[in-house]
Design an enzyme around this catalytic site. Structure first.
Site, PDB file in Angstrom:
ATOM      1  N   ARG A  44     -13.806   2.192   5.741  1.00 38.31           N
ATOM      2  CA  ARG A  44     -12.563   1.437   5.881  1.00 38.31           C
ATOM      3  C   ARG A  44     -11.328   2.320   5.820  1.00 38.31           C
ATOM      4  O   ARG A  44     -10.406   2.185   6.602  1.00 38.31           O
ATOM      5  CB  ARG A  44     -12.484   0.372   4.774  1.00 38.31           C
ATOM      6  CG  ARG A  44     -11.282  -0.551   4.883  1.00 38.31           C
ATOM      7  CD  ARG A  44     -11.037  -1.274   3.569  1.00 38.31           C
ATOM      8  NE  ARG A  44     -10.366  -0.442   2.598  1.00 38.31           N
ATOM      9  CZ  ARG A  44     -10.542  -0.517   1.289  1.00 38.31           C
ATOM     10  NH1 ARG A  44     -11.400  -1.370   0.790  1.00 38.31           N
ATOM     11  NH2 ARG A  44      -9.874   0.264   0.470  1.00 38.31           N
ATOM     12  N   TYR A  63     -12.016  -9.875  -0.963  1.00 38.36           N
ATOM     13  CA  TYR A  63     -12.713  -8.590  -0.815  1.00 38.36           C
ATOM     14  C   TYR A  63     -14.177  -8.867  -0.470  1.00 38.36           C
ATOM     15  O   TYR A  63     -14.799  -9.744  -1.071  1.00 38.36           O
ATOM     16  CB  TYR A  63     -12.695  -7.795  -2.124  1.00 38.36           C
ATOM     17  CG  TYR A  63     -11.379  -7.188  -2.528  1.00 38.36           C
ATOM     18  CD1 TYR A  63     -10.171  -7.654  -2.033  1.00 38.36           C
ATOM     19  CD2 TYR A  63     -11.345  -6.132  -3.449  1.00 38.36           C
ATOM     20  CE1 TYR A  63      -8.972  -7.100  -2.444  1.00 38.36           C
ATOM     21  CE2 TYR A  63     -10.148  -5.564  -3.852  1.00 38.36           C
ATOM     22  CZ  TYR A  63      -8.959  -6.057  -3.349  1.00 38.36           C
ATOM     23  OH  TYR A  63      -7.773  -5.507  -3.746  1.00 38.36           O
ATOM     24  N   ASN A  96       0.824  -1.206   0.000  1.00 43.42           N
ATOM     25  CA  ASN A  96       0.000   0.000   0.000  1.00 43.42           C
ATOM     26  C   ASN A  96       0.855   1.253   0.000  1.00 43.42           C
ATOM     27  O   ASN A  96       0.581   2.223  -0.717  1.00 43.42           O
ATOM     28  CB  ASN A  96      -0.911   0.024   1.235  1.00 43.42           C
ATOM     29  CG  ASN A  96      -2.025  -0.998   1.188  1.00 43.42           C
ATOM     30  OD1 ASN A  96      -2.304  -1.574   0.135  1.00 43.42           O
ATOM     31  ND2 ASN A  96      -2.663  -1.232   2.316  1.00 43.42           N
ATOM     32  N   HIS A 134     -14.927  -3.881   1.086  1.00 43.41           N
ATOM     33  CA  HIS A 134     -14.955  -3.176  -0.191  1.00 43.41           C
ATOM     34  C   HIS A 134     -16.364  -2.777  -0.631  1.00 43.41           C
ATOM     35  O   HIS A 134     -16.530  -2.008  -1.567  1.00 43.41           O
ATOM     36  CB  HIS A 134     -14.308  -4.083  -1.255  1.00 43.41           C
ATOM     37  CG  HIS A 134     -13.979  -3.403  -2.540  1.00 43.41           C
ATOM     38  ND1 HIS A 134     -14.671  -3.648  -3.722  1.00 43.41           N
ATOM     39  CD2 HIS A 134     -13.036  -2.490  -2.850  1.00 43.41           C
ATOM     40  CE1 HIS A 134     -14.153  -2.924  -4.690  1.00 43.41           C
ATOM     41  NE2 HIS A 134     -13.166  -2.208  -4.198  1.00 43.41           N
ATOM     42  N   ARG A 173     -11.011  -4.383 -13.237  1.00 42.21           N
ATOM     43  CA  ARG A 173      -9.829  -5.175 -12.860  1.00 42.21           C
ATOM     44  C   ARG A 173     -10.190  -6.647 -13.030  1.00 42.21           C
ATOM     45  O   ARG A 173     -11.135  -7.127 -12.413  1.00 42.21           O
ATOM     46  CB  ARG A 173      -9.400  -4.896 -11.415  1.00 42.21           C
ATOM     47  CG  ARG A 173      -8.989  -3.458 -11.156  1.00 42.21           C
ATOM     48  CD  ARG A 173      -8.293  -3.319  -9.807  1.00 42.21           C
ATOM     49  NE  ARG A 173      -8.201  -1.947  -9.375  1.00 42.21           N
ATOM     50  CZ  ARG A 173      -7.276  -1.082  -9.787  1.00 42.21           C
ATOM     51  NH1 ARG A 173      -6.365  -1.476 -10.653  1.00 42.21           N
ATOM     52  NH2 ARG A 173      -7.264   0.157  -9.330  1.00 42.21           N
ATOM     53  N   ARG A 225      -5.729   1.902 -12.724  1.00 45.26           N
ATOM     54  CA  ARG A 225      -4.338   2.095 -12.298  1.00 45.26           C
ATOM     55  C   ARG A 225      -3.673   0.803 -11.843  1.00 45.26           C
ATOM     56  O   ARG A 225      -4.217   0.056 -11.044  1.00 45.26           O
ATOM     57  CB  ARG A 225      -4.282   3.133 -11.169  1.00 45.26           C
ATOM     58  CG  ARG A 225      -2.858   3.429 -10.695  1.00 45.26           C
ATOM     59  CD  ARG A 225      -2.863   4.490  -9.630  1.00 45.26           C
ATOM     60  NE  ARG A 225      -3.119   5.803 -10.181  1.00 45.26           N
ATOM     61  CZ  ARG A 225      -3.805   6.754  -9.546  1.00 45.26           C
ATOM     62  NH1 ARG A 225      -4.324   6.512  -8.378  1.00 45.26           N
ATOM     63  NH2 ARG A 225      -3.978   7.940 -10.105  1.00 45.26           N
ATOM     64  N   HIS A 229     -15.773   3.026 -13.900  1.00 42.10           N
ATOM     65  CA  HIS A 229     -15.507   2.270 -12.683  1.00 42.10           C
ATOM     66  C   HIS A 229     -16.681   1.377 -12.288  1.00 42.10           C
ATOM     67  O   HIS A 229     -16.546   0.498 -11.452  1.00 42.10           O
ATOM     68  CB  HIS A 229     -15.192   3.267 -11.549  1.00 42.10           C
ATOM     69  CG  HIS A 229     -14.735   2.636 -10.277  1.00 42.10           C
ATOM     70  ND1 HIS A 229     -15.507   2.610  -9.123  1.00 42.10           N
ATOM     71  CD2 HIS A 229     -13.577   1.998  -9.956  1.00 42.10           C
ATOM     72  CE1 HIS A 229     -14.842   2.004  -8.162  1.00 42.10           C
ATOM     73  NE2 HIS A 229     -13.675   1.610  -8.629  1.00 42.10           N
TER      74      HIS A 229
END
Length: 709
Positions: A587, A491, A49, A615, A398, A428, A458
């Site tokens: 979170r 997730y 991270n 998530h 993703r 990204r 997204h």
């Protein structure tokens, strides 16, 4: 009521808030009750991270400083002040990580008969084995690079681990600086040594870091020279891709070129060195890469702690969380086409297609507790095989490297179905993977698009068009997480499977917006960014404010990854002051101050971080007792509300609304892996030490297992 001003009294700096989130991740690595290999995992996640934070956020601030841009953050800090604040806040956290990780490797591992040794700790048999391994498996791929007037300082690639050494010519006594890149992609970071070579008969694993092997065999690389000093170092570079708004073909080529540059990286934003690095080497590194003291981090112990994730692959269940295997949603147990094909008993079984199940009622799937493979993947798989399905449309943000969904889309196209996939090339750090998938899909006949110019797509939506009784019916999935089988296991995410006509029509029009030139400005039920999501959320908050003004119970519960948007924060402050009870489960970043006198006394903020990454995004509004509930892919951030294509869907079946409310209440009651945000912006960890412990994720695992039985 006067709208509160956004300043340092009402808005927490987002960079420091992000560090706070990552600090909570690290706290799980230091918790006594966390199993040892899970501690290593959380420490690795913390480092990974942090690498991304430096590559993107710190790099952006440094660019602003170097470009003379004095734009201040929402809390009034200049880029220089933010960089100083980041460094001051981060230093003690890094020291904690280094100290604890060293303790795990040097002490706790050994108690479990796991040995990560330094070269000096090897016995003679191990040294012989390691030296032979170096000669045959490492030595041939190493390339020492000298630095002198005829050899300029070499380019150091982003996130690479390196060895710097001062070598001395035995004849002339001349000293020379050299750099060796530690191979990172072709060889594991930790080299396993045969356990039979260890002196301890109960040994479960013996290994050594590859840089230790190289450092202690340098004489082979420099025959006729002696090694005076050496040390390890690592650099982090600006890795954010800045792209103009381009047409699809240009965008792909621009991205491919950008990715080539990223692999090298932009300007250095961080230099990490071992604490024992000799001054002569440190000076040469700083001079060679033009690094000042503010960007130098001295590390006690191993560098590149993100690579510790390798050590979590040991088959030692007692050192890990109890293995979790999700369950098939109760309504989908008899609708698994792949299982029926394997048994070849479909005609004589109780098999029901997933479409017939969805026609009966909406389904809410909750990952990783509900299996992704038997719900979302099965939905797309059956669409590919079903002769009545005319078309499939999906957004892909993703995607896992071994995606069964991609396979299904390709099969569907080969069977003559109309298949469209929107592949977001600008996801990204997933750009390269997405480019390869886009090319593969196009070659198979799938119609591939790359979204709306100027916006990142997204949203997580899949639409199936099926011919039934001479008319077309739409079936769809709207989710909070990616169509990714790998992350679905780690997730927590929700997905709605439905065939509601109005939502289906909204999705048809949304896909037309994504693939064509339609300028859709309104939707029946969906809240869509950047068109109606911001105004829709604001309208829902204002409605609760009106209920409170009229003396009626008013409440908002919202669960998300991040709360950063200043306009939403201002509106929440107003709602609090008018008496709306607000409970936020966030979170990550939260730039709002909760329970601050005269500002936010009715707002509570909880952060849940556990074995699974929280998530899911859920928005619950009391609505005078007739609750309205929404799920979707958007956080309350400017980028989600204004610069991305997002879809947030209402949940309309009462049974599902009650299920979600029960889960939200359980999150708020959790007293383990749970932090309460204080009025000054700090976090206090809930820690009940008796038999009243409530681990929310473990509770949900048990709940779904109970339902299965």
């Amino acid at each position: 009521m006067t709208s509160p001003k956004i300043n340092n009294e009402t808005y927490i700096n987002r960079e420091l808030s992000w560090i706070d989130f990552n600090k909570r991740v690290l706290e799980l690595a230091t918790e006594e009750e966390t199993p040892l290999l899970e501690k290593i995992k959380f420490s690795s996640i913390f480092s990974n991270n942090l690498d991304e934070f430096f590559m993107v956020r710190v790099a952006s601030l440094k660019s602003q400083v170097e470009g003379g841009i004095s734009k201040r953050s929402q809390d009034g800090k200049s880029p220089e002040e933010q960089l100083i604040g980041i460094r001051n806040y981060l230093d003690p956290i890094l020291k904690t990580q280094q100290y604890k990780t060293k303790q795990y490797i040097e002490d706790d591992f050994k108690k479990e008969d796991i040995f990560i040794l330094e070269y000096k700790e090897l016995n003679e048999r191990q040294k012989v084995w390691i030296n032979n391994y170096f000669t045959t498996a490492i030595f041939p791929i190493l390339t020492p690079l000298a630095v002198d007037p005829s050899h300029p300082f070499p380019f150091i690639s982003n996130l690479s681990l390196n060895l710097a050494a001062i070598i001395v010519d035995s004849e002339s006594d001349k000293e020379q600086f050299t750099r060796i890149k530690i191979p990172g992609e072709s060889i594991s970071r930790f080299i396993s040594i045969p356990i039979e070579l260890h002196d301890n008969e109960s040994t479960k694993y013996t290994g050594i870091a590859i840089e230790q092997i190289i450092a202690n065999n340098l004489s082979m690389l420099f025959p006729g020279m002696s090694v005076k000093e050496y040390s390890f170092f690592r650099v982090t570079r600006d890795a954010d891709l800045e792209l103009r708004d381009l047409e699809a073909d240009d965008l792909m080529s621009a991205l491919e070129e950008g990715l080539r540059k990223r692999r090298k990286g932009g300007e250095v934003v961080r230099l990490e060195v071992s604490t024992n690095t000799p001054k002569v080497i440190l000076d040469l590194l700083q001079e060679g890469m033009n690094i000042d003291k503010e960007n130098l981090y001295q590390i006690e112990g191993l560098l590149a702690l993100d690579e510790l994730i390798e050590l979590t692959n040991f088959n030692l269940p007692k050192l890990k969380f109890r293995e979790h295997q999700g369950v098939t949603h109760n309504s989908l147990k008899n609708s698994q086409l792949r299982e029926q094909e394997e048994l070849d008993t479909r005609s004589n079984s109780n098999f029901k297609s997933i479409f017939s199940i969805i026609r009966r009622s909406d389904l809410l799937v909750h990952h990783p507790y509900n299996l992704f493979s038997t719900s979302v993947e099965e939905f797309i798989n059956q669409a590919a095989e079903d002769k009545q399905v005319m078309g499939i449309k999906m957004t892909l943000y993703r995607i896992s490297k071994d995606s069964l969904i991609i396979d299904a889309l390709i099969r569907a196209a080969e069977k003559g179905k109309q298949v469209m996939a929107l592949v977001e090339l600008k996801a990204r750090f997933d750009e390269d993977n997405n480019i390869q998938w886009a090319k593969q899909l196009e070659q198979a006949g799938v119609h591939v698009v790359y979204g709306v110019i100027g916006l990142k797509t997204h949203t997580k939506i899949a639409l199936i068009i099926r011919k039934e009784k001479n008319r077309l019916r739409t079936y769809f999935h709207i989710g909070t997480g990616n169509y990714n089988s790998k992350t679905s296991k780690t997730y927590t995410d929700f997905g709605l499977l439905s065939c509601q006509p109005e939502l289906g029509q909204d999705l048809i029009e949304l896909f037309n917006y994504l693939t064509g030139f339609a300028k859709q400005q309104s939707y029946r039920k969906l809240l869509v960014a950047p068109v109606t999501l911001r105004s829709g959320i604001e309208k829902l908050i204002k409605r609760e404010i009106n209920y409170a003004k009229n003396g009626l119970p008013a409440k908002i519960i919202a669960k998300m990854n991040s709360l950063v948007d200043p306009e939403i924060i201002k509106l929440l402050y107003i709602a609090s002051q008018e008496g709306v009870k607000i409970e936020l489960i966030i979170r990550g970043m939260c730039c709002l101050y909760p329970q601050k006198k005269g500002l936010s006394e009715n707002i509570k903020v909880t952060s849940i971080i556990g074995r699974f990454l929280e998530h899911s995004r859920i928005f619950w509004f009391n609505n005078d007792g007739d609750a309205e509930v929404f799920i979707g892919s958007a956080d309350w951030m400017r980028r989600n509300l204004d610069r991305r294509v997002e879809a947030v869907t209402p949940i309309e079946e009462n049974k599902i609304k009650k299920e979600i409310k029960h889960l939200l209440d359980s999150y708020l009651e959790a007293n383990q892996d749970s932090w309460n945000m204080q009025s000054d912006g700090s976090y206090t960890k809930n820690q009940i030490l008796n038999d009243k412990k409530k681990y929310i994720q473990e509770k949900i695992i048990k709940l779904y297992k109970k339902e299965e039985n």
